[in-house]
Motif scaffolding. Sequence first.
Motif, PDB file in Angstrom:
ATOM      1  N   GLY A 197       0.791  -1.224   0.000  1.00 46.31           N
ATOM      2  CA  GLY A 197       0.000   0.000   0.000  1.00 46.31           C
ATOM      3  C   GLY A 197       0.820   1.270   0.000  1.00 46.31           C
ATOM      4  N   MET A 198       2.135   1.160   0.189  1.00 46.10           N
ATOM      5  CA  MET A 198       2.987   2.352   0.219  1.00 46.10           C
ATOM      6  C   MET A 198       3.331   2.843  -1.177  1.00 46.10           C
ATOM      7  SD  MET A 198       6.659   2.869   2.157  1.00 46.10           S
ATOM      8  CE  MET A 198       5.927   2.912   3.794  1.00 46.10           C
ATOM      9  N   HIS A 199       3.181   1.993  -2.197  1.00 43.83           N
ATOM     10  CA  HIS A 199       3.650   2.310  -3.534  1.00 43.83           C
ATOM     11  C   HIS A 199       2.542   2.886  -4.410  1.00 43.83           C
ATOM     12  CE1 HIS A 199       5.939  -1.017  -1.740  1.00 43.83           C
ATOM     13  NE2 HIS A 199       6.997  -0.436  -2.281  1.00 43.83           N
ATOM     14  N   ASP A 200       2.950   3.620  -5.428  1.00 42.94           N
ATOM     15  CA  ASP A 200       2.019   4.193  -6.398  1.00 42.94           C
ATOM     16  C   ASP A 200       2.624   3.990  -7.791  1.00 42.94           C
ATOM     17  OD1 ASP A 200      -0.453   5.844  -6.881  1.00 42.94           O
ATOM     18  OD2 ASP A 200       1.025   7.165  -7.814  1.00 42.94           O
ATOM     19  N   ILE A 201       2.148   2.966  -8.485  1.00 40.54           N
ATOM     20  CA  ILE A 201       2.707   2.587  -9.785  1.00 40.54           C
ATOM     21  C   ILE A 201       1.784   3.117 -10.887  1.00 40.54           C
ATOM     22  CG2 ILE A 201       3.652   0.712 -11.159  1.00 40.54           C
ATOM     23  CD1 ILE A 201       4.833   0.995  -8.298  1.00 40.54           C
ATOM     24  N   TYR A 202       2.304   4.065 -11.646  1.00 41.87           N
ATOM     25  CA  TYR A 202       1.504   4.728 -12.680  1.00 41.87           C
ATOM     26  C   TYR A 202       1.723   4.051 -14.026  1.00 41.87           C
ATOM     27  CZ  TYR A 202      -0.319   8.507 -15.615  1.00 41.87           C
ATOM     28  OH  TYR A 202      -1.030   9.252 -16.533  1.00 41.87           O
ATOM     29  N   TYR A 203       0.626   3.620 -14.644  1.00 45.04           N
ATOM     30  CA  TYR A 203       0.676   2.938 -15.936  1.00 45.04           C
ATOM     31  C   TYR A 203       0.147   3.807 -17.071  1.00 45.04           C
ATOM     32  CZ  TYR A 203       2.155  -1.522 -13.975  1.00 45.04           C
ATOM     33  OH  TYR A 203       2.889  -2.518 -13.373  1.00 45.04           O
ATOM     34  N   GLY A 204       0.145   5.124 -16.881  1.00 42.47           N
ATOM     35  CA  GLY A 204      -0.406   5.999 -17.903  1.00 42.47           C
ATOM     36  C   GLY A 204       0.615   6.626 -18.828  1.00 42.47           C
ATOM     37  N   THR A 205       1.910   6.278 -18.670  1.00 42.81           N
ATOM     38  CA  THR A 205       2.904   6.859 -19.562  1.00 42.81           C
ATOM     39  C   THR A 205       2.839   6.184 -20.928  1.00 42.81           C
ATOM     40  OG1 THR A 205       4.550   5.310 -18.703  1.00 42.81           O
ATOM     41  CG2 THR A 205       4.477   7.519 -17.720  1.00 42.81           C
ATOM     42  N   ALA A 206       3.214   6.924 -21.961  1.00 41.08           N
ATOM     43  CA  ALA A 206       3.236   6.410 -23.324  1.00 41.08           C
ATOM     44  C   ALA A 206       4.367   7.088 -24.078  1.00 41.08           C
ATOM     45  CB  ALA A 206       1.896   6.662 -24.020  1.00 41.08           C
ATOM     46  N   PRO A 209      -1.399  13.222 -14.338  1.00 42.78           N
ATOM     47  CA  PRO A 209      -2.306  13.945 -13.427  1.00 42.78           C
ATOM     48  C   PRO A 209      -1.789  14.046 -12.002  1.00 42.78           C
ATOM     49  CG  PRO A 209      -3.109  11.715 -13.732  1.00 42.78           C
ATOM     50  CD  PRO A 209      -1.892  11.851 -14.618  1.00 42.78           C
ATOM     51  N   LEU A 210      -0.569  14.513 -11.824  1.00 39.41           N
ATOM     52  CA  LEU A 210      -0.003  14.696 -10.496  1.00 39.41           C
ATOM     53  C   LEU A 210       0.275  16.174 -10.301  1.00 39.41           C
ATOM     54  CD1 LEU A 210       2.634  12.476  -8.754  1.00 39.41           C
ATOM     55  CD2 LEU A 210       2.837  14.952  -8.652  1.00 39.41           C
ATOM     56  N   VAL A 211      -0.367  16.780  -9.300  1.00 35.87           N
ATOM     57  CA  VAL A 211      -0.206  18.218  -9.069  1.00 35.87           C
ATOM     58  C   VAL A 211       0.315  18.528  -7.664  1.00 35.87           C
ATOM     59  CG1 VAL A 211      -1.945  18.872 -10.768  1.00 35.87           C
ATOM     60  CG2 VAL A 211      -2.643  18.452  -8.403  1.00 35.87           C
ATOM     61  N   ASN A 212       0.344  17.528  -6.775  1.00 38.40           N
ATOM     62  CA  ASN A 212       0.881  17.697  -5.425  1.00 38.40           C
ATOM     63  C   ASN A 212       1.758  16.491  -5.097  1.00 38.40           C
ATOM     64  OD1 ASN A 212      -0.731  20.136  -4.497  1.00 38.40           O
ATOM     65  ND2 ASN A 212      -2.391  18.716  -5.016  1.00 38.40           N
ATOM     66  N   PRO A 213       2.792  16.668  -4.276  1.00 47.04           N
ATOM     67  CA  PRO A 213       3.670  15.541  -3.961  1.00 47.04           C
ATOM     68  C   PRO A 213       2.963  14.335  -3.367  1.00 47.04           C
ATOM     69  CG  PRO A 213       4.704  17.592  -3.294  1.00 47.04           C
ATOM     70  CD  PRO A 213       3.290  17.938  -3.688  1.00 47.04           C
ATOM     71  N   ARG A 251      -1.859  10.426  -5.321  1.00 46.74           N
ATOM     72  CA  ARG A 251      -1.733   9.043  -5.790  1.00 46.74           C
ATOM     73  C   ARG A 251      -2.444   8.936  -7.131  1.00 46.74           C
ATOM     74  NH1 ARG A 251       0.058   5.036  -2.461  1.00 46.74           N
ATOM     75  NH2 ARG A 251       0.628   5.691  -0.343  1.00 46.74           N
ATOM     76  N   ILE A 252      -1.718   8.548  -8.155  1.00 45.17           N
ATOM     77  CA  ILE A 252      -2.258   8.542  -9.518  1.00 45.17           C
ATOM     78  C   ILE A 252      -2.236   7.159 -10.140  1.00 45.17           C
ATOM     79  CG2 ILE A 252      -1.627  10.948  -9.899  1.00 45.17           C
ATOM     80  CD1 ILE A 252       0.817   9.961 -11.450  1.00 45.17           C
ATOM     81  N   GLY A 253      -1.721   6.157  -9.413  1.00 42.81           N
ATOM     82  CA  GLY A 253      -1.598   4.832  -9.995  1.00 42.81           C
ATOM     83  C   GLY A 253      -2.212   3.760  -9.130  1.00 42.81           C
ATOM     84  N   GLU A 254      -1.526   2.647  -9.018  1.00 44.39           N
ATOM     85  CA  GLU A 254      -2.004   1.507  -8.239  1.00 44.39           C
ATOM     86  C   GLU A 254      -0.864   1.004  -7.365  1.00 44.39           C
ATOM     87  OE1 GLU A 254      -1.930  -2.037 -11.426  1.00 44.39           O
ATOM     88  OE2 GLU A 254      -2.908  -0.220 -12.177  1.00 44.39           O
ATOM     89  N   PRO A 255      -1.169   0.275  -6.303  1.00 45.83           N
ATOM     90  CA  PRO A 255      -0.116  -0.079  -5.344  1.00 45.83           C
ATOM     91  C   PRO A 255       0.760  -1.260  -5.753  1.00 45.83           C
ATOM     92  CG  PRO A 255      -2.249  -0.818  -4.556  1.00 45.83           C
ATOM     93  CD  PRO A 255      -2.518  -0.036  -5.800  1.00 45.83           C
ATOM     94  N   TYR A 256       0.468  -1.886  -6.893  1.00 48.69           N
ATOM     95  CA  TYR A 256       1.167  -3.123  -7.245  1.00 48.69           C
ATOM     96  C   TYR A 256       1.769  -3.059  -8.642  1.00 48.69           C
ATOM     97  CZ  TYR A 256      -1.856  -4.510  -3.394  1.00 48.69           C
ATOM     98  OH  TYR A 256      -2.507  -4.542  -2.193  1.00 48.69           O
ATOM     99  N   LEU A 257       2.776  -3.915  -8.842  1.00 45.34           N
ATOM    100  CA  LEU A 257       3.393  -4.083 -10.150  1.00 45.34           C
ATOM    101  C   LEU A 257       2.688  -5.186 -10.913  1.00 45.34           C
ATOM    102  CD1 LEU A 257       7.108  -3.941  -8.953  1.00 45.34           C
ATOM    103  CD2 LEU A 257       6.107  -2.350 -10.609  1.00 45.34           C
ATOM    104  N   ARG A 258       2.297  -4.906 -12.135  1.00 42.28           N
ATOM    105  CA  ARG A 258       1.709  -5.936 -12.977  1.00 42.28           C
ATOM    106  C   ARG A 258       2.811  -6.862 -13.487  1.00 42.28           C
ATOM    107  NH1 ARG A 258      -1.809  -1.817 -16.790  1.00 42.28           N
ATOM    108  NH2 ARG A 258      -2.992  -0.790 -15.098  1.00 42.28           N
ATOM    109  N   CYS A 259       2.524  -8.143 -13.480  1.00 46.17           N
ATOM    110  CA  CYS A 259       3.498  -9.126 -13.935  1.00 46.17           C
ATOM    111  C   CYS A 259       2.771 -10.271 -14.615  1.00 46.17           C
ATOM    112  CB  CYS A 259       4.315  -9.653 -12.752  1.00 46.17           C
ATOM    113  SG  CYS A 259       5.545 -10.903 -13.185  1.00 46.17           S
ATOM    114  N   ASP A 260       3.105 -10.545 -15.849  1.00 42.01           N
ATOM    115  CA  ASP A 260       2.494 -11.643 -16.595  1.00 42.01           C
ATOM    116  C   ASP A 260       3.038 -12.970 -16.064  1.00 42.01           C
ATOM    117  OD1 ASP A 260       1.535 -13.491 -18.371  1.00 42.01           O
ATOM    118  OD2 ASP A 260       2.417 -12.563 -20.166  1.00 42.01           O
ATOM    119  N   PRO A 261       2.212 -13.777 -15.406  1.00 39.63           N
ATOM    120  CA  PRO A 261       2.721 -15.035 -14.838  1.00 39.63           C
ATOM    121  C   PRO A 261       3.341 -15.959 -15.884  1.00 39.63           C
ATOM    122  CG  PRO A 261       0.541 -14.516 -13.942  1.00 39.63           C
ATOM    123  CD  PRO A 261       0.779 -13.563 -15.074  1.00 39.63           C
ATOM    124  N   GLU A 262       2.910 -15.833 -17.142  1.00 40.32           N
ATOM    125  CA  GLU A 262       3.444 -16.699 -18.183  1.00 40.32           C
ATOM    126  C   GLU A 262       4.921 -16.420 -18.459  1.00 40.32           C
ATOM    127  OE1 GLU A 262       1.815 -19.246 -19.591  1.00 40.32           O
ATOM    128  OE2 GLU A 262       0.206 -18.775 -18.165  1.00 40.32           O
TER     129      GLU A 262
END
Length: 503
Positions: free
Chosen positions: A178-187, A196-200, A203-214
């Motif tokens: 829950g401490m992390h903020d992983i943003y997947y909106g970069t391109a 969309p980050l305007v203050n330090p 939180r603009i992302g999600e708390p986890y890293l996506r990983c393809d189990p395959e």
Amino acid sequence: MEQRIHHAGLGAKVMSAEQAAELIDPGMTIGMSGFTGAGYPKAVPQALAARMTASHQHGEAFRVRVLTGASTAPELDGALARADGIDLRLPYQSDPELRGRINRGEMDYIDIHLSHVAQYAWFGLFGKLDLAIIEATAILPDGRLVPSSSVGNNKTWLDLADKVIIEVNHWQPSELDGMHDIYYGTALPPHRKPIPLVNPDDRIGEPYLRCDPEKVIAVVETHAPDRNSAFAPVDETSRQIAGHLIEFFRHEIARGRIPPELLPLQSGVGNIANAVLAGLREAGFRGLTAFTEVIQDGMLDLLAQGVLKVASATSFSLSPKGIDQFLADLEFFRSRIILRTQEISNHPELVRRLGCIAMNGMVEADIYGNVNSTHVAGTSIINGIGGSGDFARNGFMSCFLTPSTAKHGAVSCIVPMVSHVDHTEHDVSILVTEQGLADLRGLSPRQRAHAIIRHCAHPDYRPLLQDYFDRAFRDSKGKHTPHLLAEALSWHERFVEKGDMRP
């Protein structure tokens, strides 16, 4: 060990570090987690180094290309370097064995702005990424990863790598969830959208890293601490440097250029940085924020004392004492620290928009304000530029800090011309030594020279610098930025030959 692997398929791929290392081939390009001695894989690199050593003993070449977030630790950089197992390393390092091999020309090293690494990887400028080796705190039932004590470039490595090895480190506290903020909106251009980050503390992302189990070929369980060195006690020189800078902040507040709570702070690592942070508390500052790369001991103290409201970074860089402090009051810090990917923590547009106050160390500056933060005598790399350039070029105020001399006075940190340029005069706002502070904003080159010599140079070197400038202005054809080209690097040459810059 407590259960940390909640994905059945990945639970079936648990193996030893030695077995996982057998899955790594010579010549691979590997993206590894880790940033300033935090969150790096602990076991697989050491097993890989042992395999490399055995291969070399049989006359077989075995080297890989290693990409990380920043520096790691002896279990990774040191082990692979001692095994002569690294062909190329980037973007930042601090291991003595690794540094020695780089400076002896035994391996290639790319020193690069940290904000550029993910983008260059997506562009394919480092070639195909064969493998990612990532430390995680836990694996969720859907295969996502709870990051550990750093994020760095882990998102990019997991996205781009053909194969993945995960180290699940049980030493990393489960409360990191829950401490992390992983943003997947970069391109990539031309499809980028505003971040969309305007203050330090946004939180603009999600708390986890996506990983393809395959893509996961191995999971290794470890129980090993991050390895960071203890900071040396803050000395009087560092306190004096901090005092000059804090007095300047008050000056800027009085003139309405910055608010009483300052602007988001970015701080490099080390004694001077910690002295500045301690000085802010002693000077009565409150309600501060940080948008930086690393959380170091000084920031933990400011958070604990209510001076700092929130700190956004991509990693921890704590001494053993700092780690103990963090673990002892983890729930308190968990709500006040956000760890992001380094393409967000170091993003130039965000640094500019937030108006960060950048405070970084340097090796030397010249009389016109150019800064060398990476090399000794222009040829030997120390660590690397890291993220200092991301903040120096784009921050509201770019401050570079150093003692005025080094090597017991044999080296002046203010020189006629720097032997290597990392930050040009255009990106340097403030220079500070224990002698004083030079505000270079709005000054011409000759005016900068007068300010730097007068306020920052050590008294032993001040007359020598003034003499150089006076003769350069008299004898050089160009009066805008006067230099004596035959003499500009003579101080460095004298140091290389005699061990002392003084004539």
